[in-house]
Scaffold this active site. Structure first.
Site, PDB file in Angstrom:
ATOM      1  N   HIS A 100      34.932  36.215  34.996  1.00 52.84           N
ATOM      2  CA  HIS A 100      35.466  37.384  35.703  1.00 52.84           C
ATOM      3  C   HIS A 100      34.386  37.969  36.599  1.00 52.84           C
ATOM      4  CE1 HIS A 100      33.389  39.070  32.200  1.00 52.84           C
ATOM      5  NE2 HIS A 100      33.195  40.166  32.932  1.00 52.84           N
ATOM      6  N   HIS A 150      29.010  39.508  40.396  1.00 51.03           N
ATOM      7  CA  HIS A 150      28.663  38.160  39.964  1.00 51.03           C
ATOM      8  C   HIS A 150      29.644  37.712  38.900  1.00 51.03           C
ATOM      9  CE1 HIS A 150      26.900  40.809  36.931  1.00 51.03           C
ATOM     10  NE2 HIS A 150      27.123  39.809  36.091  1.00 51.03           N
TER      11      HIS A 150
END
Length: 208
Positions: A149, A64
């Site tokens: 990220h 995620h």
């Protein structure tokens, strides 16, 4: 009228044995992005196949992009968080994020291996919207700078020398997900409690 897509919403009022479930808001990668990230993991496995301890790789279901960490959250706030995410999603269109590098995160020899994205106005608005939602609910957002990220693995001893890999991949970002984080023998597990599609399902014809 845009509509939100939900999954596992019935679980969102419980904390799996705790009165204060640990929650965060993130973006779940779509199928093409998952495929790209899996290729990065295969590459990284070859580079990190030896050493003091091999990394523990993030399972595809756990991947995620974190927008906001809520921490331990009173269960009674969860319905309001879901409503806030739905409103945010209805007011935003699917966007994109450019993945530009693979390497230790957030600094050389760190414990995390991540695919980092360059932030952009669309991502910044989603991040800011999550922070504003927290403030509205009396929660305190984290002060750390936003560096989007996808975490792909981690090594508690640090990754050591790892030549950063320059990338150029555009990921489609089309959802907001409320996750519950729980400790498990193999590492933290992230359970989606609620998902809202940006712009509504009619603007997301090919999520899988």
């Amino acid at each position: 009228m845009p509509r939100a897509s939900t999954r596992g919403k019935g679980d969102s009022n419980t904390g799996a044995g705790t009165d204060q479930p640990r929650l965060f808001i993130g973006i779940s990668p779509d199928a093409p992005t998952q495929h790209f990230l899996e290729g990065l993991v295969i590459h990284a496995r070859q580079l990190l196949s030896s050493g003091r301890e091999r990394p523990r790789w993030t399972s595809p279901s756990n991947r995620h992009l974190t927008l906001a960490f809520l921490g331990e959250t009173p269960p009674e706030l969860i319905p309001a968080i879901e409503r806030g995410l739905m409103q945010m999603a209805q007011g935003a269109r699917p966007c994109s994020g450019r993945i530009v590098s693979l390497g230790p995160f957030p600094k050389p020899r760190a414990r995390l291996l991540a695919a980092e994205l360059v932030s952009n106005p669309d991502l910044d608005r989603l991040h800011s919207g999550c922070r504003e939602l927290m403030r509205d609910l009396g929660m305190k957002p984290e002060s750390a700078a936003f560096r989007p990220h996808f975490t792909l693995g981690r090594n508690r001893h640090g990754l050591g020398p790892f030549p950063p890999l320059q990338l150029d991949y555009v990921a489609r970002l089309d959802n907001l997900v409320l996750y519950r984080s729980e400790m498990a023998p193999g590492g933290s597990q992230y359970t989606p409690l609620f998902e809202a599609l940006l712009g509504g399902p009619e603007e997301n014809p090919a999520r899988t």
